[in-house]
Design an enzyme around this catalytic site. Structure first.
Site, PDB file in Angstrom:
ATOM      1  NE  ARG A   1      -3.250  -0.406   2.845  1.00 22.79           N
ATOM      2  CZ  ARG A   1      -4.442  -0.541   2.275  1.00 22.79           C
ATOM      3  NH1 ARG A   1      -5.442   0.562   2.047  1.00 22.79           N
ATOM      4  NH2 ARG A   1      -5.101  -1.786   2.634  1.00 22.79           N
ATOM      5  CB  THR A   2       3.520   2.420   2.332  1.00 20.72           C
ATOM      6  OG1 THR A   2       2.709   2.329   3.473  1.00 20.72           O
ATOM      7  CG2 THR A   2       4.190   3.688   2.438  1.00 20.72           C
TER       8      THR A   2
ATOM      9  CE  LYS B   1      23.442 -12.411  -2.938  1.00 21.00           C
ATOM     10  NZ  LYS B   1      23.710 -11.172  -4.085  1.00 21.00           N
TER      11      LYS B   1
ATOM     12  NE  ARG C   1       5.933  -0.521   6.022  1.00 22.09           N
ATOM     13  CZ  ARG C   1       5.132   0.159   6.350  1.00 22.09           C
ATOM     14  NH1 ARG C   1       5.038   1.179   5.932  1.00 22.09           N
ATOM     15  NH2 ARG C   1       4.391  -0.541   7.283  1.00 22.09           N
TER      16      ARG C   1
ATOM     17  CG  HIS D   1       4.087   5.563   8.373  1.00 16.01           C
ATOM     18  ND1 HIS D   1       4.549   5.692   7.097  1.00 16.01           N
ATOM     19  CD2 HIS D   1       2.830   4.747   7.991  1.00 16.01           C
ATOM     20  CE1 HIS D   1       4.363   5.275   6.060  1.00 16.01           C
ATOM     21  NE2 HIS D   1       3.179   4.538   6.663  1.00 16.01           N
TER      22      HIS D   1
END
Ligand SMILES: [Zn+2]
Lengths: 154, 305
Positions: free
Chosen positions: B51-52, B80, B101, B129
């Site tokens: 969504r974001t 890795k 994020r 956020h």
């Protein structure tokens, strides 16, 4: 009699630093915080010495060594009443109380396991957000740690 | 602005916020402009959030910018064992702006310290956020015509809900009155109540979600009450249906009332509310596009009329 005893317990210093008024139970934590085991200079450590204000105290004398401010002030986290005596030619030329800087880098561990500082090879950074009672806030995850919960990085 | 990255909503002053609201309004009038022509922007989603990410990537695409990046950590070099620092330094060599994020708290602040280009925090675990907060502010501003002197009711999980904490802090510039409606286990944390007291912001706590509270409200901000947040499942069973908004509860509400929700919802807003003109959560999500366009341009120093 007691005065003589005290002088015997901690030998006089020609040049160096005396860290005085350390709470007895914190003495060895201060020793490790300052990494004194890595200094080749002669070091005298006294503990459970009589002290009017603290009851019992610890004292550390390091010959021919002068601490940098940021090196020594961090012990205020566990020994807020400690005093630093700078000795030159058997005389105290400077005497001051330890004081915490507003920002502590690489000294305290964040108590939040999900904090980036516990998961990356990086230094922690804490801001002193309150002094009395002591409260630190993590620069990264913004979690606040109270004085008695502070964990020092060894 | 305190720095050239957006990590926390507290990085923006009141003036920054007002400026961004005006820019968002202008992007809403015309979201398709080629102001990012020639720019490359990275979307680094170490933690997936479709969504974001879609909202940000739409914002960049409509401004004519190009995007590189990854949508989950499994396809990135961090799988890795590469450190966040190394990934950020490497990517900041290539791009003009990084949108990231991460599941770890403080990841964006740390990234902003090692990056040579601005960082936008698109969520760092339970921490911050800020672009969600900007779209909340824009939604409030658009529907109320102002951010000043509003009566804001927050409902549901006020303990873990980072969106309500950030919104509370951002609204502190605008003389609000808060009502906190939550079960005992999910009450607003002490630190945010102290924050209100320090800023002379009146707040009232309720464990009942009543029409009496709804009827004096301008903004009704709903959040999810999640089962996994409860230590006592009996308590969850007892309260899970208490914090549900039904259309009938809005009968006596103010004409300017709007219902907001950060989405996705589960059952805390009954479907019969959707057709009420006071339901605003779908438009709210759309406003995220304009708020993000405004933030991207501000951080890149691009002026828009
Ligand atoms: Zn932390």
């Amino acid at each position: 009699m007691s005065i003589i005893k005290k002088e015997l317990a901690v030998a006089a210093l020609e040049n160096g630093t005396v860290i005085d008024r350390i709470p007895s139970e914190q003495l060895f934590k201060v020793v490790s915080m300052l990494s004194l085991n890595t200094i080749p200079n002669s070091i005298t450590i006294g503990n459970n010495l009589h002290s009017g204000k603290l009851g019992k105290k610890g004292i550390i004398k390091v010959a021919d060594y002068f601490f940098r401010d940021e090196e020594i002030n961090k012990i205020a986290l566990i020994a807020p009443d400690a005093t630093i005596n700078v000795i030159r030619d058997y005389k105290v030329v400077e005497k001051y109380n330890v004081t915490l800087h507003d920002t502590l880098c690489g000294i305290v561990r964040c108590s939040n396991p999900k904090c980036i500082s516990n998961n990356e090879p990086m230094s922690t950074v804490f801001h002193v957000t309150n002094r009395q009672p002591l409260e630190l806030t993590c620069r990264y995850c913004t979690r606040t740690i109270k004085g008695n919960k502070i964990e020092i990085i060894q | 602005m305190k720095c050239d990255s957006l990590v926390s909503i507290n990085d923006f002053s009141k003036e920054d916020i007002m400026d961004l609201l005006e820019k968002a309004r202008s992007f809403e009038e015309n979201p398709n402009r080629k102001v990012l022509d020639g720019k490359v922007i990275a979307t680094l989603f170490f933690e997936p959030s479709t969504r974001t990410r879609l909202s940000f990537e739409t914002a960049v695409n409509r401004l004519g910018g190009r995007i590189i990046g990854f949508s989950d950590a499994a396809t990135s070099s961090s799988s890795k064992g590469e450190s966040l620092k190394d990934t950020i330094i490497m990517v900041s060599n290539y791009v003009d702006l990084i949108i990231m994020r991460h599941h770890l708290e403080g990841a964006a602040r740390y990234a902003s310290e090692v990056s040579s280009v601005p960082i936008i925090n698109a969520g760092d675990g339970a921490n911050q956020h800020p672009t969600q907060t900007m779209l909340d502010l824009y939604s409030i501003y658009k529907t109320q015509g102002t951010l000043e002197n509003l009566n804001i009711t927050m409902v549901g999980d006020l303990k873990y809900g980072r969106t309500v904490h950030s919104l509370l802090q951002a609204m502190s510039h605008f003389n609000p009155t808060f009502h906190f409606v939550a079960p005992d286990e999910l009450k607003m944390p002490q630190e945010y109540k102290i924050f209100c007291e320090e800023h002379n912001i009146p707040y009232y706590e309720h464990s009942d979600f009543s029409e009496e509270v709804i009827n004096q409200t301008d903004i009704l901000y709903m959040t999810r009450v999640q089962r996994e947040r409860f230590t006592d499942l009996m308590e969850y069973e007892r309260v899970k249906d208490v914090y549900i908004l039904r259309n009938s509860m809005l009968a006596g509400s103010k004409p300017n009332l709007r219902v907001l929700h950060p989405l996705p919802r589960v059952n805390e807003i009954a479907y019969d509310v959707d057709d009420n003109p006071k339901a605003y959560y779908f438009q709210q999500a759309k406003n995220g596009l304009y708020a993000r366009q405004a933030i991207i341009c501000k951080l890149l120093g691009i002026d828009v009329e």
